[in-house]
Enzyme design. Structure first.
Site, mmCIF file in Angstrom:
data_model
loop_
_atom_site.group_PDB
_atom_site.id
_atom_site.type_symbol
_atom_site.label_atom_id
_atom_site.label_comp_id
_atom_site.label_asym_id
_atom_site.label_seq_id
_atom_site.Cartn_x
_atom_site.Cartn_y
_atom_site.Cartn_z
ATOM 1 N N LEU A 66 0.854 -1.180 0.000
ATOM 2 C CA LEU A 66 0.000 0.000 0.000
ATOM 3 C C LEU A 66 0.893 1.233 0.000
ATOM 4 O O LEU A 66 1.769 1.375 0.859
ATOM 5 C CB LEU A 66 -0.887 -0.008 1.249
ATOM 6 C CG LEU A 66 -2.241 0.691 1.206
ATOM 7 C CD1 LEU A 66 -3.072 0.243 0.010
ATOM 8 C CD2 LEU A 66 -2.998 0.416 2.496
ATOM 9 N N ASN A 67 0.703 2.083 -0.975
ATOM 10 C CA ASN A 67 1.488 3.310 -1.071
ATOM 11 C C ASN A 67 0.825 4.383 -0.215
ATOM 12 O O ASN A 67 -0.121 5.054 -0.663
ATOM 13 C CB ASN A 67 1.586 3.760 -2.533
ATOM 14 C CG ASN A 67 2.544 4.929 -2.714
ATOM 15 O OD1 ASN A 67 2.963 5.558 -1.738
ATOM 16 N ND2 ASN A 67 2.887 5.229 -3.953
ATOM 17 N N LYS A 69 1.882 7.150 0.625
ATOM 18 C CA LYS A 69 2.222 8.520 0.242
ATOM 19 C C LYS A 69 1.224 9.073 -0.775
ATOM 20 O O LYS A 69 1.318 10.236 -1.167
ATOM 21 C CB LYS A 69 3.646 8.571 -0.298
ATOM 22 C CG LYS A 69 4.699 8.248 0.762
ATOM 23 C CD LYS A 69 6.104 8.311 0.206
ATOM 24 C CE LYS A 69 7.131 7.986 1.300
ATOM 25 N NZ LYS A 69 8.526 8.029 0.786
ATOM 26 N N ASN A 90 6.478 0.759 14.142
ATOM 27 C CA ASN A 90 7.706 1.129 14.873
ATOM 28 C C ASN A 90 8.585 2.041 14.033
ATOM 29 O O ASN A 90 9.800 1.924 14.001
ATOM 30 C CB ASN A 90 8.483 -0.112 15.344
ATOM 31 C CG ASN A 90 9.010 -0.977 14.214
ATOM 32 O OD1 ASN A 90 8.289 -1.279 13.263
ATOM 33 N ND2 ASN A 90 10.265 -1.397 14.301
ATOM 34 N N ARG A 98 3.209 12.693 9.981
ATOM 35 C CA ARG A 98 3.480 13.377 8.714
ATOM 36 C C ARG A 98 2.698 12.755 7.562
ATOM 37 O O ARG A 98 2.361 13.432 6.594
ATOM 38 C CB ARG A 98 4.976 13.356 8.419
ATOM 39 C CG ARG A 98 5.787 14.265 9.326
ATOM 40 C CD ARG A 98 7.188 14.506 8.794
ATOM 41 N NE ARG A 98 8.017 13.314 8.823
ATOM 42 C CZ ARG A 98 8.724 12.914 9.879
ATOM 43 N NH1 ARG A 98 8.686 13.612 11.011
ATOM 44 N NH2 ARG A 98 9.477 11.832 9.814
ATOM 45 N N ALA A 132 17.319 5.100 16.199
ATOM 46 C CA ALA A 132 17.617 3.990 17.122
ATOM 47 C C ALA A 132 17.642 2.664 16.393
ATOM 48 O O ALA A 132 16.770 2.372 15.581
ATOM 49 C CB ALA A 132 16.565 3.949 18.236
ATOM 50 N N ASP A 163 15.835 -5.088 20.646
ATOM 51 C CA ASP A 163 14.715 -5.142 19.695
ATOM 52 C C ASP A 163 13.631 -6.087 20.198
ATOM 53 O O ASP A 163 12.440 -5.760 20.194
ATOM 54 C CB ASP A 163 15.207 -5.659 18.335
ATOM 55 C CG ASP A 163 15.673 -4.549 17.413
ATOM 56 O OD1 ASP A 163 15.054 -3.481 17.415
ATOM 57 O OD2 ASP A 163 16.652 -4.761 16.681
ATOM 58 N N GLY A 226 27.370 -8.355 39.205
ATOM 59 C CA GLY A 226 27.586 -7.652 40.466
ATOM 60 C C GLY A 226 28.660 -8.290 41.322
ATOM 61 O O GLY A 226 28.882 -7.868 42.463
#
Length: 394
Positions: A66-67, A69, A90, A98, A132, A163, A226
């Site tokens: 699916l485009n 834009k 993600n 946007r 990231a 991840d 530790g």
């Protein structure tokens, strides 16, 4: 018998490892997961010509292109959102806004929608806009500083565990929000930052830091982070390495008897765990000498009988055919239409009343576009053909 999440529709915009592993867990519990990819495929699919990782994280999903834009692509996505229970993404912060497809927009279209977003650093905070990836999260979280040997540099953990930790927490957040929706009838935003999930895994090194007021080394090799437990190390043996860990007093007593050193039980240097931790060098030397001429599986079998926690260090080649993982159906061999026989992960989550369905191969790029848009948006073949000409779908 139905699966736990059967009847739920998930729109999966996930990419690389974080998003796709979360949606894989949803798919394995019976949700219908529609993987929505750009026209040329998501990033992991394009990493190399034969990307096995993509196949590992995208089983049991329907695949569409699916485009987003294009205006028509956005409208089609919004039509799917009206029917969806979960939208998962993600992308970097701000990408969906946007596109005009952020949470505030989608919740108006579907107030029952669970919008799940996996981020590197979250939706707010000083680092929120930083790019990231697993290695950058391991670096900034302190994981790398605690990995390696005291006289060496910081080291990345081999697996992409930040991840996957982010994905597991996102799965938990989604299922929690779905449960709450049963009571309120309303959806909500679920957010998980990979960086946030790393802080709790540093319990041992942070505990050592606070206890010693910062005097312990950050990196302790294969010893306890530790330096609070001994023995706790990876030891060389005749045919590789073996990990040994004695936390409870009974473990230490069994170990001393098993190696023929009952005299150690009377030695004040080793009387308690605190004493043993102070004399870790001596303990490691005793064990290294005893193990030198022995084979790892022989040792593990003997330790199992004596109830001493231990395990052989397996190579990646050995793990790829681990009989235990095969028996538990965590390693599943399936037939892929383009790749032939491949091995992919099963589900680590087991529910007694919701048995797992068969594992279905990851979709080819856009394999189910027509099926999904015909079923959920009521498009016909002529409309689909027109959308292809306009480069809205592949």
């Amino acid at each position: 018998m139905s699966q736990a999440l059967e009847g739920l529709l998930v729109l999966d915009l996930g990419q690389i490892y974080n998003g796709p592993y979360c949606s894989l867990m949803l798919a394995y519990q019976g949700a219908k997961v529609v993987k929505v990819e750009p026209m040329d495929g998501e990033s992991l699919r394009k990493r190399r010509k034969d990307c096995h990782e993509f196949l590992m994280f995208n089983s049991n999903k329907l695949g569409i292109t699916l485009n987003l834009k294009t205006e028509e692509g956005k409208e089609l996505f919004l039509d799917l959102v009206k029917k969806a229970d979960v939208v998962l993404e993600n992308y970097a912060r701000g990408v969906m806004d946007r596109l005009g497809l952020g949470y505030e927009t989608l919740k108006e279209v579907n107030p029952r929608l669970i919008y799940a977003t996996g981020k590197g650093y979250g939706l707010e905070g000083p680092y929120a806009d930083w790019p990231a990836m697993d290695i950058t999260i391991q670096a900034i979280s302190g994981v790398m500083s605690s990995t390696g040997f005291p006289d060496g540099p910081p080291v990345k953990a081999g697996p992409a565990f930040s991840d996957i930790m982010g994905a597991i927490h996102l799965f938990g957040g989604i299922t929690t929000a779905l449960y709450q929706r049963e009571k309120t009838g309303k959806g909500q935003l679920v957010e998980v930052a990979m960086h946030d999930t790393m802080y709790p895994v540093l319990a041992s090194p942070l505990g050592g830091f606070y206890r010693s007021k910062g005097t312990l080394p950050e990196r302790t090799g294969n010893r306890h982070s530790g330096l609070a437990i001994a023995p706790y190390n990876v030891y060389p043996v005749k045919d590789g390495y073996i990990a040994i860990f004695c936390d409870a007093q009974r473990h230490w007593e069994s170990l001393a008897k098993h190696i023929g050193r009952e005299d150690l039980l009377e030695d004040p240097r080793f009387r308690t765990n605190v004493d043993r931790a102070k004399n870790v060098e001596v303990i490691d030397k005793i064990l290294t000498d005893w193990l030198a001429d022995k084979k790892k599986w022989d040792i593990v079998e003997g330790f199992y009988e004596a109830r001493i926690p231990s395990a052989p260090v397996l190579s990646i080649e050995e793990v790829a055919d681990d009989p235990h993982l095969i028996a538990r159906k965590m390693i599943v061999e399936i037939e892929h239409p383009a790749k032939g026989k491949i091995k992919v992960p099963g589900s680590p989550i087991r529910l007694s009343d919701s048995p797992l369905d068969e594992v279905v191969p990851a979709p080819l790029l856009g394999q189910h576009t027509d099926k999904v848009l015909m079923e959920y948006v009521n498009l016909n073949e002529e409309q689909l053909s027109d959308l292809r000409k306009k480069q809205v779908i592949q």
